[in-house]
Design an enzyme around this catalytic site. Structure first.
Site, PDB file in Angstrom:
ATOM      1  CD  GLU A 157      -0.908  -5.330   5.922  1.00  0.00           C
ATOM      2  OE1 GLU A 157      -1.285  -4.147   6.027  1.00  0.00           O
ATOM      3  OE2 GLU A 157      -0.667  -5.873   4.819  1.00  0.00           O
ATOM      4  CG  HIS A 202      -3.518  -3.520   3.272  1.00  0.00           C
ATOM      5  ND1 HIS A 202      -2.539  -2.906   4.026  1.00  0.00           N
ATOM      6  CD2 HIS A 202      -4.175  -2.520   2.625  1.00  0.00           C
ATOM      7  CE1 HIS A 202      -2.602  -1.596   3.861  1.00  0.00           C
ATOM      8  NE2 HIS A 202      -3.578  -1.333   3.009  1.00  0.00           N
ATOM      9  CB  CYS A 228      -0.987  -0.029   1.154  1.00  0.00           C
ATOM     10  SG  CYS A 228      -2.350   1.160   0.970  1.00  0.00           S
TER      11      CYS A 228
END
Length: 229
Positions: free
Chosen positions: A203, A201, A84
């Protein structure tokens, strides 16, 4: 140890450390004005709004002291992943080609998207097979990937496009493109495939109770890249 760089305005650094630790990797937040620890064997540039996205997203962070060391480490084959805002920083630093600009909608978008694996021969995609469809969340206002036609052709020739936005069946269509990215590109690699950036994303997609674990395969790239062939 994976160094998760923390800039003023980073907001995904703790999430990244938690996700990497969950995978059995040692991760530590490192302030961008400090030197990288000697034991650094991987670097993650996290999401957020470094420097408040002033000037343009990632441009100011790309000139912070730590990034010279990050470039050097990347050139030496140390795995580097930008996510990002980290992807924006990576492009601004020249780790990868192209740039991320304002979404076609001119709005901040937070939603889950589908991605098609375009190249499964990199550390970041080796958990999948070419053509697989995975699901990751996005949360950005400047996620539209832009690149010249010549550079796009170069990326294709060198098989450096890793992820493209698609629908649930793997079709790469305009309607499946959440931000207007050129050719639906969501993630690319650098000159070495140990360096990569992506806008979604991973994560945030590592816990089964949070609707999917596809992000584990991406983050496991740190293990793959560090394993002697």
């Amino acid at each position: 140890m994976i160094a998760v760089l923390q800039f003023g305005g980073s907001n995904c650094d703790r999430d990244a450390v938690r996700a990497l630790s969950q995978l059995g990797l040692t991760a530590k937040r490192v302030w961008h004005e400090d030197e990288l620890p000697d034991e650094t064997d991987g670097i993650l540039l996290p999401g957020g709004f470094s420097y408040g996205d002033y000037l343009r997203a990632g441009a100011m962070a790309a000139r912070s002291p730590a990034m010279s060391a990050v470039r050097e480490q990347a050139e030496n084959g140390v795995p580097v992943l930008g996510i990002c805002n980290g992807a924006q920083i990576g492009c601004e630093t020249g780790l990868t080609p192209g740039a991320f600009t304002t979404n076609e909608s001119a709005r901040f978008q937070c939603e889950r998207v589908h991605l098609r694996i375009e190249n499964d021969q990199t550390p970041w995609t080796s958990a999948f097979e070419q053509g697989d469809v995975i699901s990751l969340p996005i949360a950005h206002g400047e996620g539209r990937f832009e690149i010249t036609d010549d550079r796009l052709a170069e990326l294709k020739d060198e098989n450096r496009i890793l992820f493209r936005y698609c629908d649930a069946d793997g079709a790469v269509t305009d309607s499946a493109n959440p931000n207007g990215s050129t050719d639906n590109v969501a993630g690319v690699s650098g000159k070495r495939d140990t360096t990569a950036v992506l806008m979604p994303h991973p994560e945030r997609a590592t816990l089964p109770e949070l609707h999917g674990t596809d992000g584990q395969g991406v983050l496991n790239g740190f293990k793959v890249a560090s394993t002697p062939s």
